[in-house]
Enzyme design. Structure first.
Site, short mmCIF file in Angstrom:
data_model
loop_
_atom_site.label_atom_id
_atom_site.label_comp_id
_atom_site.label_asym_id
_atom_site.label_seq_id
_atom_site.Cartn_x
_atom_site.Cartn_y
_atom_site.Cartn_z
CG MET A 58 38.17 93.07 52.73
SD MET A 58 39.68 92.53 51.78
CE MET A 58 39.93 94.25 51.10
CB CYS A 141 29.04 90.74 55.78
SG CYS A 141 30.12 90.53 57.08
CG ASN A 264 33.03 89.58 45.99
OD1 ASN A 264 32.59 89.63 47.24
ND2 ASN A 264 34.52 89.64 45.80
N GLY A 265 34.53 87.19 44.32
CA GLY A 265 34.96 85.84 44.74
C GLY A 265 35.85 85.11 44.05
N GLY A 289 39.14 91.48 47.12
CA GLY A 289 39.62 92.09 48.32
C GLY A 289 41.05 91.67 48.93
#
Length: 441
Positions: A58, A141, A264-265, A289
């Site tokens: 991040m 990203c 992820n997510g 994250g």
């Protein structure tokens, strides 16, 4: 020994035993069926003993100071750097970016679109003594600030051949460390296109894209389980508007069983992680994250419950601030010290979590939160951490040229007052930005 190796050893031991008891025809039938099963499970089938948990990269957060805090909370979590633009890396200043060489369980994430530039960065890092457990190419990203909506980041998902070529110098120069790709399940230009995605065609494109990445040398794929929108959405909206689809990640994990796939997510709580682990899936690795920014102390829970089966959670949490304070003191006496605001931010994030959790305990109302009572500290531990953060703030104030913190802290536990005290160290503008950013997590 890896999880796949353990499963193979167990299988071979079973074969040896049964070969002594079965007839030839029965043994051949058993062996054929077992090999089919072994082939489907040997790759990356989920086994809690080899589960990995990654703290997502991040920007402006996963720098050396925050990783130092996370390392006090977990020996086993895989930590990521911020996305490092290759053009910036060529300037140097590695110790300020990464801390001292030699840390374990660190993934370097690169952002770039120039093959020669990536190769040069890796040579320069090696020359300076920096090695990582894994090097990752960021193709997920969508942030304009980090270049994702321009010439690299998630825009590379539209260029499978270039992605393959960018990965090859990483695979050629990293030796035994892992090579990975981080991407989304799809990429579209505008939010309006999300509703027009043809799932079958998109999956075929994603499949082909990952095949190109495998040809480039990856052995690890981090797949964010939602599409990315290149224009018209902020980075935070890109994590909210596109819908999650875990089935796509699970199918990719099935189809590419020779590489590790990390999901992820959407992991916003410990219970979310538990739900994903309970799914019938080959996925053995997960990434979060924002959860770790909102609730940094929860990393110790993840470590003790899912990574190490270690009962030292309470000890880790109770000592994390004291251990981090030692790091801060060392940094402030170093010629390569980290910026003051970066050193203070981890303490602020912990203070904010404790403030919210303390209020939950006092109200005993858990109806409108994903936090569970069993995941909270004991009251005496709140007091201990309060004192530790207060001492850390005093230490930073003194080292920064002040005599002591301007306003004395109250004798009783007051986390709101504790969080507000950072304004006197880093300034009101920065502290207010922290508070605003955290409210958007």
């Amino acid at each position: 020994m890896s999880c796949s190796q353990k499963r193979l050893c167990s299988f071979l031991q079973m074969v040896v035993v049964l070969s002594q008891w079965l007839s030839v025809s029965s043994f051949v039938t058993f062996l054929h069926a077992s090999l089919i099963h072994l082939d489907s499970s040997l790759g990356m089938a989920r086994d809690e003993s080899c589960h990995e948990f990654h703290v997502a990269p991040m920007q402006c957060y996963t720098n050396a100071p925050l990783r130092a805090l996370f390392q006090t909370l977990s020996d086993n979590a895989v930590l990521w750097t911020e996305m490092e633009k290759t053009s910036d890396l060529l300037i140097g200043s590695f110790e300020k970016r990464f801390g001292e060489p030699g840390h374990k369980n660190i993934v370097l994430q690169l952002g770039g679109n120039d093959v020669a530039e990536i190769a040069k960065c890796l040579v320069q890092l090696k020359t300076e003594g920096y090695s990582f457990d894994e090097v990752n190419l960021n193709c997920g990203c969508p942030s304009v600030e980090s270049g994702g909506a321009g010439t690299y980041g998630v825009s590379l998902m539209k260029k499978p051949e270039l992605t393959r070529d960018l990965l090859q110098p990483i695979a050629d120069s990293t030796g035994d460390c892992r090579v990975s790709l981080k991407c989304r399940t799809a990429v579209v230009e505008t939010a309006e296109e999300l509703e027009r995605i043809n799932e079958k065609e998109n999956f075929a494109y994603l499949h082909n894209y990952i095949q190109h990445a495998c040809a480039g040398g990856i052995n690890h794929l981090v797949l964010h389980a939602r599409p990315a929108v290149l224009s018209g959405l902020s980075p935070s909206k890109n994590r909210q508007v596109p819908q999650l689809n875990y089935r796509v990640v699970e199918q990719i994990s099935n189809d590419f069983s020779d590489i590790q796939v990390t999901l992820n997510g959407g992991i916003r709580s410990i219970s979310d992680l538990e739900t994903l682990l309970s799914r019938d899936s080959r996925i053995a690795s997960h990434m979060a994250g924002r959860l770790m920014l909102k609730r940094p102390l929860d990393l110790a829970i993840v470590d003790s419950r899912f990574l190490s089966k270690d009962s030292s959670y309470d000890k880790r949490v109770s000592t994390c601030i004291d251990n981090y304070s030692a790091y801060v003191e060392r940094m402030m006496n170093s010629k390569n010290s980290q910026p003051l605001s970066d050193l203070c931010l981890p303490l602020y994030l912990v203070s904010e979590q404790l403030q919210e959790d303390y209020a939950l305990i006092e109200s005993d109302n858990f109806d409108h939160t994903t936090v569970r009572k069993k995941d909270l500290l004991q009251e005496c531990e709140f007091d201990q951490l309060y004192d530790s953060i207060k001492n850390a703030i005093e230490l930073i104030a003194l080292a920064n040229g002040g005599s002591k913190h301007k306003k004395p802290f109250p004798q009783y536990t007051n986390f709101k007052r504790l969080s507000a005290s950072f304004k006197g160290i880093v300034g009101t503008k920065i502290a207010n930005k922290w508070k605003r950013n955290r409210s958007e997590l």
